[in-house]
Design a protein around this motif. Sequence first.
Motif, mmCIF file in Angstrom:
data_model
loop_
_atom_site.group_PDB
_atom_site.id
_atom_site.type_symbol
_atom_site.label_atom_id
_atom_site.label_comp_id
_atom_site.label_asym_id
_atom_site.label_seq_id
_atom_site.Cartn_x
_atom_site.Cartn_y
_atom_site.Cartn_z
ATOM 1 N N ALA A 232 82.200 23.663 41.212
ATOM 2 C CA ALA A 232 83.628 23.397 41.385
ATOM 3 C C ALA A 232 83.972 23.354 42.865
ATOM 4 N N GLY A 233 84.763 22.353 43.267
ATOM 5 C CA GLY A 233 85.207 22.256 44.652
ATOM 6 C C GLY A 233 86.415 23.141 44.901
ATOM 7 N N THR A 234 86.919 23.068 46.100
ATOM 8 C CA THR A 234 88.066 23.902 46.472
ATOM 9 C C THR A 234 89.378 23.335 45.945
ATOM 10 N N LEU A 235 89.395 22.064 45.532
ATOM 11 C CA LEU A 235 90.605 21.427 45.026
ATOM 12 C C LEU A 235 90.493 21.198 43.531
ATOM 13 N N PRO A 236 91.610 21.173 42.809
ATOM 14 C CA PRO A 236 91.567 20.882 41.379
ATOM 15 C C PRO A 236 91.021 19.475 41.128
ATOM 16 N N GLY A 237 90.297 19.313 40.032
ATOM 17 C CA GLY A 237 89.748 18.004 39.689
ATOM 18 C C GLY A 237 88.636 17.562 40.594
ATOM 19 N N PHE A 238 87.823 18.497 41.076
ATOM 20 C CA PHE A 238 86.853 18.194 42.136
ATOM 21 C C PHE A 238 85.583 19.009 41.903
ATOM 22 N N PHE A 239 84.449 18.329 41.711
ATOM 23 C CA PHE A 239 83.149 18.983 41.584
ATOM 24 C C PHE A 239 82.169 18.312 42.555
ATOM 25 N N ILE A 240 81.177 19.084 43.025
ATOM 26 C CA ILE A 240 80.230 18.545 43.995
ATOM 27 C C ILE A 240 78.794 18.837 43.570
ATOM 28 N N ALA A 241 77.898 17.939 43.957
ATOM 29 C CA ALA A 241 76.464 18.131 43.767
ATOM 30 C C ALA A 241 75.806 18.200 45.133
ATOM 31 N N LEU A 242 74.927 19.181 45.329
ATOM 32 C CA LEU A 242 74.239 19.378 46.596
ATOM 33 C C LEU A 242 72.755 19.093 46.432
ATOM 34 N N LEU A 243 72.168 18.481 47.451
ATOM 35 C CA LEU A 243 70.720 18.331 47.498
ATOM 36 C C LEU A 243 70.105 19.607 48.074
ATOM 37 N N PRO A 244 68.808 19.843 47.837
ATOM 38 C CA PRO A 244 68.174 21.041 48.406
ATOM 39 C C PRO A 244 68.015 20.996 49.913
ATOM 40 N N GLU A 245 68.383 19.885 50.556
ATOM 41 C CA GLU A 245 68.301 19.777 52.017
ATOM 42 C C GLU A 245 69.187 20.826 52.668
ATOM 43 N N PRO A 246 68.657 21.621 53.608
ATOM 44 C CA PRO A 246 69.480 22.653 54.266
ATOM 45 C C PRO A 246 70.663 22.038 55.001
ATOM 46 N N GLU A 247 71.790 22.742 54.977
ATOM 47 C CA GLU A 247 72.987 22.371 55.734
ATOM 48 C C GLU A 247 73.521 20.997 55.350
ATOM 49 N N SER A 248 73.305 20.610 54.096
ATOM 50 C CA SER A 248 73.705 19.281 53.646
ATOM 51 C C SER A 248 75.104 19.294 53.050
ATOM 52 N N PRO A 249 75.928 18.285 53.368
ATOM 53 C CA PRO A 249 77.228 18.163 52.701
ATOM 54 C C PRO A 249 77.027 17.679 51.268
ATOM 55 N N PRO A 250 78.084 17.673 50.453
ATOM 56 C CA PRO A 250 77.938 17.189 49.070
ATOM 57 C C PRO A 250 77.361 15.782 49.024
#
Length: 352
Positions: A232-250
Amino acid sequence: MTLTEGLIILAAMVMLVLVVQGLWLVWKSRPRKAQAAPTQHESRLGHDERIEPSVDINTGDVTSSIEPTFASHPSPARAQPRIEPMIDATASIVLDRPLASDVIWAHMPPTRRVGHKSLLLEGLNAELAQWEPLQADQQYTQLQMAVQMANRMGVLNEIEYSEFVLKAQKLAEDLGGSIELEDMTLVVAKARELDQFAQAHDAQLVVNLIAEKTTWSIGYIQQIAQRYGLMAGTLPGFFIALLPEPESPPVVTLTYDARLAMSDMAANAGLKQISLTFDVAQHAPEHAPFALWKCLAQQFAADLDAAITDDSGQIIGEEQFTAIENDLQGLYQRLAQYELPAGSLAARRLFS
């Protein structure tokens, strides 16, 4: 039984069939609800476990592995930005004597921005003889103060550069140093060239998943998102997927109607569309971000009985995904040739 009685019974049976059929259609068209969380006896996933997606870079397939983890965890820390000649205009300050970092920070401008452009500061470490963001308990003999020349909010103009010059000159005066500045005309011209390049090579890929049979409840979307490791992201209606890369944005962002998510009727509301977005310049191609975006779209479409479309409503199938991927290869090459390879800190700053 008389004919009249038979007709009355037949009519009653027809009415009963129509009522049952109507109730069935209402039940079928209801928003698809999230299932109750299974107990540990009902599932091999524990209360604090979820399925984490991974991508096979060679095949582009998304697989799921069981990995114990808490339901929510902090995003990886972002690396501290560094001054980049490709995207920053720089003022060089030579100090009369080595100064400690806390002394320098005490004289920095109270706002570290010029308009919508960020200010950066680096120093030449007196002991290590190397440039670095200012560190505690270190002394510096020279400074570089920089302002970013362009981002998605716009290009650096003459007024903003003049504001930057005033801040840099004041810092130099307060610290007792001499300053060397870049010519405004050259900086503004370089900023416009950079902005034109960025506009021509900025790609944010979006697919929409459109309900084909029934709408979905917000809880059901959240359940599917969490199944594939989205947070879940910080805003309503918002989800993120992260790669295993260090320090990577969504790498992939899932969004749906934020107003609906915040409404009092959110629990019973039905969604007809969600979107999956992939910000191209934010991720290096070797981490297969396109493959993850594509496969998540296809997995969600299968789970939700949804059609994959673009913003104009055109269906996106395997052929269209292949064409998009081929176009991306050319974009990656042009970014690298401009010394702004996708996934680099400089590219992330420019395309933000």
